[in-house]
Structure formats: structure tokens, C-alpha cells
Enzyme design. Sequence first.
Site, PDB file in Angstrom:
ATOM      1  N   MET A  71       0.832  -1.239  -0.047  1.00  0.00           N
ATOM      2  CA  MET A  71      -0.124  -0.076  -0.175  1.00  0.00           C
ATOM      3  C   MET A  71       0.839   1.243  -0.113  1.00  0.00           C
ATOM      4  SD  MET A  71      -3.057  -1.012   2.796  1.00  0.00           S
ATOM      5  CE  MET A  71      -1.802  -1.731   3.778  1.00  0.00           C
ATOM      6  N   ILE A 130       1.748  -5.280   8.176  1.00  0.00           N
ATOM      7  CA  ILE A 130       3.157  -5.178   8.268  1.00  0.00           C
ATOM      8  C   ILE A 130       3.385  -3.378   8.089  1.00  0.00           C
ATOM      9  CG2 ILE A 130       5.361  -5.764   7.147  1.00  0.00           C
ATOM     10  CD1 ILE A 130       4.198  -8.165   6.180  1.00  0.00           C
ATOM     11  N   GLY A 132       1.467   4.062   4.790  1.00  0.00           N
ATOM     12  CA  GLY A 132       2.249   3.339   3.636  1.00  0.00           C
ATOM     13  C   GLY A 132       2.742   2.025   4.405  1.00  0.00           C
ATOM     14  N   SER A 133       2.347   0.755   3.794  1.00  0.00           N
ATOM     15  CA  SER A 133       2.460  -0.454   4.458  1.00  0.00           C
ATOM     16  C   SER A 133       2.224  -1.603   3.510  1.00  0.00           C
ATOM     17  CB  SER A 133       1.642  -0.527   5.762  1.00  0.00           C
ATOM     18  OG  SER A 133       0.253   0.050   5.490  1.00  0.00           O
ATOM     19  N   ARG A 134       1.966  -2.689   4.416  1.00  0.00           N
ATOM     20  CA  ARG A 134       1.966  -3.994   3.409  1.00  0.00           C
ATOM     21  C   ARG A 134       1.028  -5.231   4.276  1.00  0.00           C
ATOM     22  NH1 ARG A 134       6.762  -6.884   0.689  1.00  0.00           N
ATOM     23  NH2 ARG A 134       6.181  -9.271   0.789  1.00  0.00           N
TER      24      ARG A 134
END
Length: 223
Positions: free
Chosen positions: A103, A161, A191-193
Site C-alpha cells: 500500500m 506489516i 504506507g504499509s503491506r
Amino acid sequence: MIGSVHRSQVSQGPFPLAREGYALIATSAFATAVFAIMGLSVPAVFSLMVTFFLGFFFRDPERIIPNENGVVVSPADGRVVDVDIVQGGHFAPEKMLKISIFMSLLNVHVNRIPFEGKVTEIFYHPGKFFPANRDKASADNERNVICMEMDGGRKLVVVQIAGLIARRIVCRVCKGDYLMRGERFGIICFGSRLDVYLPPDTRPAVVVGDKVRAGTSAIGYVT
């Protein structure tokens, strides 16, 4: 082909925002007003821009959830960065299909459940803050692991994450909760996963590079 659909469970009103953003947006808007009253145009404009960005970042639009038998929906908006059969690790000793979604700051960051089931475990791992689009982020970064049991006893694991900028993982669910496909369960700022681990015979519906939307895009089909 989607046989039927349903809307996500909670109505968000005319201005759909994730509740985690309320305080930040209100604080920024208040600062904008104070700067404007004081005649400080540059800080006021900057603060106004921050307010608009926060409103954009914490948006939480309604989604149409596919209701086709066996469909697994994306847990996040973003870009698919990995599709592979891997060892499930300590949360699942057997091999599993792993699908990873990155993301960016521009994506909706509200997370949704990929498939209905019961939460069996939730555990948090402290870690580093490598860029979330790198493979090592799955193993090294700060993360929150949600283990679920689907109907029939099959395992599903969703991992939130943190990334280079993301420093806050929010999980709204608890052990024992039964969650529906497409249901909101958390958010990661900023902002991530998301990694999803599915039974190894799951048929993937995406490839690396595909763009997906949380709760709407099919990423696989369980048999």
C-alpha cells in the site's frame, strides 16, 4: 463472474473516514483556524494542506463485497508484490499460498478480512521499518499476525506489516471473533503491506503487479 454481492457491514455516513483519523484531522483543522485568525498565512495554508491530506489518507469508502462461493477478497488496496507457495512459518507449519499487497501513501489504508472465519490467535511482533515493498519486510518488519480458522478447519493468516513511514498498526478484532468476508478489521498508518497466507490448493486470481481494492478484488478461490 460474481454470482452475487453485498455491501460492507457498517455505514460510514456522507463523509466516510476511519475513526483513527478523527483526532489528527480535528487537530490539524483547529491549527489551521488558529493560524488564520492570527493572520499567519503561510502556516495556515500549510496546515490546511495537511488537513486535506489526512482526510484523504483516512478515507474509508463503502465497498461492494463479492459473495461468490470460495472467493477470497483482497485485504488491502494496493499492488500485488508477491504470489508464491511458502512455508507458513511458526503460525502454520505446512506450506501455504502467500499473496502480498503493498500500500502506498495514496491508497486507502483500511484493512478488510479476505474470507469468513473465526480468529484463533493474534500476536504482535516488534521489528524494523524497512520499505514495505521489499521481500524482507515480511520477516523483519514490525507486524501484527491474525490467525483464523475457516469453515472446515482450514487455516487463513493475515499479517499487517509496518513500512518505512508506517509506525502504527491498528487491529480492531479479538481472539474468538467470527468475521465475515470484506469486514473491516484494522488500519496501518502510513504506507504499509498486507500478507495473506491461504491453503496451498487455493487458486490464485492475481499476479505480481496487479492493482487490487480491499473487499472488492478477488485474489484467489479456495476449494
